[in-house]
Scaffold this active site. Sequence first.
Site, mmCIF file in Angstrom:
data_model
loop_
_atom_site.group_PDB
_atom_site.id
_atom_site.type_symbol
_atom_site.label_atom_id
_atom_site.label_comp_id
_atom_site.label_asym_id
_atom_site.label_seq_id
_atom_site.Cartn_x
_atom_site.Cartn_y
_atom_site.Cartn_z
ATOM 1 N N SER A 193 1.314 6.523 2.862
ATOM 2 C CA SER A 193 2.098 7.498 3.620
ATOM 3 C C SER A 193 3.279 8.045 2.829
ATOM 4 O O SER A 193 3.902 7.343 2.027
ATOM 5 C CB SER A 193 2.611 6.866 4.918
ATOM 6 O OG SER A 193 1.542 6.500 5.755
ATOM 7 N N GLN A 210 0.839 -1.205 0.000
ATOM 8 C CA GLN A 210 0.000 0.000 0.000
ATOM 9 C C GLN A 210 0.869 1.249 0.000
ATOM 10 O O GLN A 210 1.737 1.391 0.863
ATOM 11 C CB GLN A 210 -0.886 -0.032 1.247
ATOM 12 C CG GLN A 210 -1.819 1.154 1.398
ATOM 13 C CD GLN A 210 -2.764 0.950 2.568
ATOM 14 O OE1 GLN A 210 -3.777 0.281 2.471
ATOM 15 N NE2 GLN A 210 -2.414 1.516 3.712
ATOM 16 N N GLY A 211 0.637 2.141 -0.946
ATOM 17 C CA GLY A 211 1.419 3.363 -1.060
ATOM 18 C C GLY A 211 0.615 4.581 -0.631
ATOM 19 O O GLY A 211 0.188 5.370 -1.484
ATOM 20 N N ASN A 238 -6.554 6.993 15.497
ATOM 21 C CA ASN A 238 -7.849 6.990 16.174
ATOM 22 C C ASN A 238 -8.370 8.399 16.438
ATOM 23 O O ASN A 238 -9.585 8.596 16.549
ATOM 24 C CB ASN A 238 -7.756 6.187 17.468
ATOM 25 C CG ASN A 238 -7.779 4.689 17.209
ATOM 26 O OD1 ASN A 238 -7.662 4.255 16.057
ATOM 27 N ND2 ASN A 238 -7.919 3.905 18.258
ATOM 28 N N GLU A 239 -7.466 9.366 16.527
ATOM 29 C CA GLU A 239 -7.935 10.750 16.661
ATOM 30 C C GLU A 239 -8.727 11.158 15.418
ATOM 31 O O GLU A 239 -9.802 11.776 15.517
ATOM 32 C CB GLU A 239 -6.742 11.698 16.875
ATOM 33 C CG GLU A 239 -6.048 11.545 18.222
ATOM 34 C CD GLU A 239 -5.096 10.361 18.283
ATOM 35 O OE1 GLU A 239 -4.575 10.093 19.384
ATOM 36 O OE2 GLU A 239 -4.877 9.709 17.248
ATOM 37 N N GLU A 268 -9.914 -1.367 5.151
ATOM 38 C CA GLU A 268 -8.808 -1.434 6.104
ATOM 39 C C GLU A 268 -9.296 -1.199 7.533
ATOM 40 O O GLU A 268 -8.845 -1.852 8.474
ATOM 41 C CB GLU A 268 -7.754 -0.385 5.725
ATOM 42 C CG GLU A 268 -6.497 -0.427 6.572
ATOM 43 C CD GLU A 268 -5.466 0.588 6.121
ATOM 44 O OE1 GLU A 268 -4.277 0.374 6.391
ATOM 45 O OE2 GLU A 268 -5.845 1.595 5.495
#
Length: 379
Positions: free
Chosen positions: A128, A125-126, A362-363, A245
């Site tokens: 970040s 997965q690209g 989670n924020e 995801e």
Amino acid sequence: MDLTWSESEEAFRAEAREWLAAHVPAEPLPSGDTREGFARHLEWERELYAAGWAVVSWPKEYGGRDASLWEWLIFEEEYYRAGAPQRVTQNGIFLLAPTLFEFGTTEQRDTLLPRMAAAQDLWCQGWSEPGAGSDLAGIRSRAERDDEAGGWRLTGQKTWTTRGAFCTHLFGLFRTDPAAQRHRGLTYFLVPLDTPGVTVRGFERLDGDEGFAEVFFDDAFVPDSAVLGAVNQGWQVAMATTGSERGLTLRSPGRFLRAADRLVELAAAHPEAATDPLVDQVTAVWMQAQAYQLFTLAQVTDLVEGRSPGARSSLNKLYWSELDIRLHEAALELLGPQGQTDNPWSRGFLFSLAGPIYAGTNEIQRNIVAERVLGLPRK
């Protein structure tokens, strides 16, 4: 909601349980994030595929069994119950594949899905980048149109690419309209990592596992067929992937049901450590794993009846990521000083700490729930 399984579903469970009992490796495989372990896991993935268990809910023409979502949940329960190896093909079969089924062309599905199921093409997965982690809309990698060649030229860098050092393909977002607003002007690309101009540089984590990678794009050309969905509409496509995801497919309840059972077994094996407060903690975690299963069953009911979870997938992610930490904290309490040594529970605990970060922090998930599920104002 009918919580009983049909005769055909129970027969499916029995078949899966029998096959797994006969084929799951007797000894745990090395970590799938090491080069040796990844190769061993691929052997297992290909054994699953040969027996028709790799992607049970996919159509038969793509390597599946045409199983229902209910049967997929049953298989996941049996898979974890049997202690079967981690799925190193998960980024492809659990994240990209649902997006291909929704947005892919017939040619893309016919070309990519069978090879993905057979563990011939291995996807990372690209998302970040050095300046864009949780803020996915802040990506700077770009794709420039090359009309003469009939495709796109990719430039930029992706990082924290899980198992990227061992994979053959990458899916990710690139900016195709720099003048557009942040969430616009993005396009979703499917990139073979052996493309000229692509460099994969693996690096070790603190625990010594070597699967992470940085991926560099230096004027790497890909054809128009490498675009998934519409040009400049990549954000919509990517949200389908992140929904998988965060939600049902990446972290099925079978994983946590088995872990909670193992925690109960651990408490029984360490009666000297099982104080009343700790027994209450173990009981609460076991109940929370059961609750996650019930929540998932309700979600599958919605999917079967044509209702998409949408932003509610963020509720899944919040729940399973924090449950995983509580589960492993209880295990380390039971183990006492032994919990500070290198063992499956301590390694699981260290990995659980990443849960509130990967798949969107989670924020961010709480903001999504507040604004898009509860309808609260942004300010």
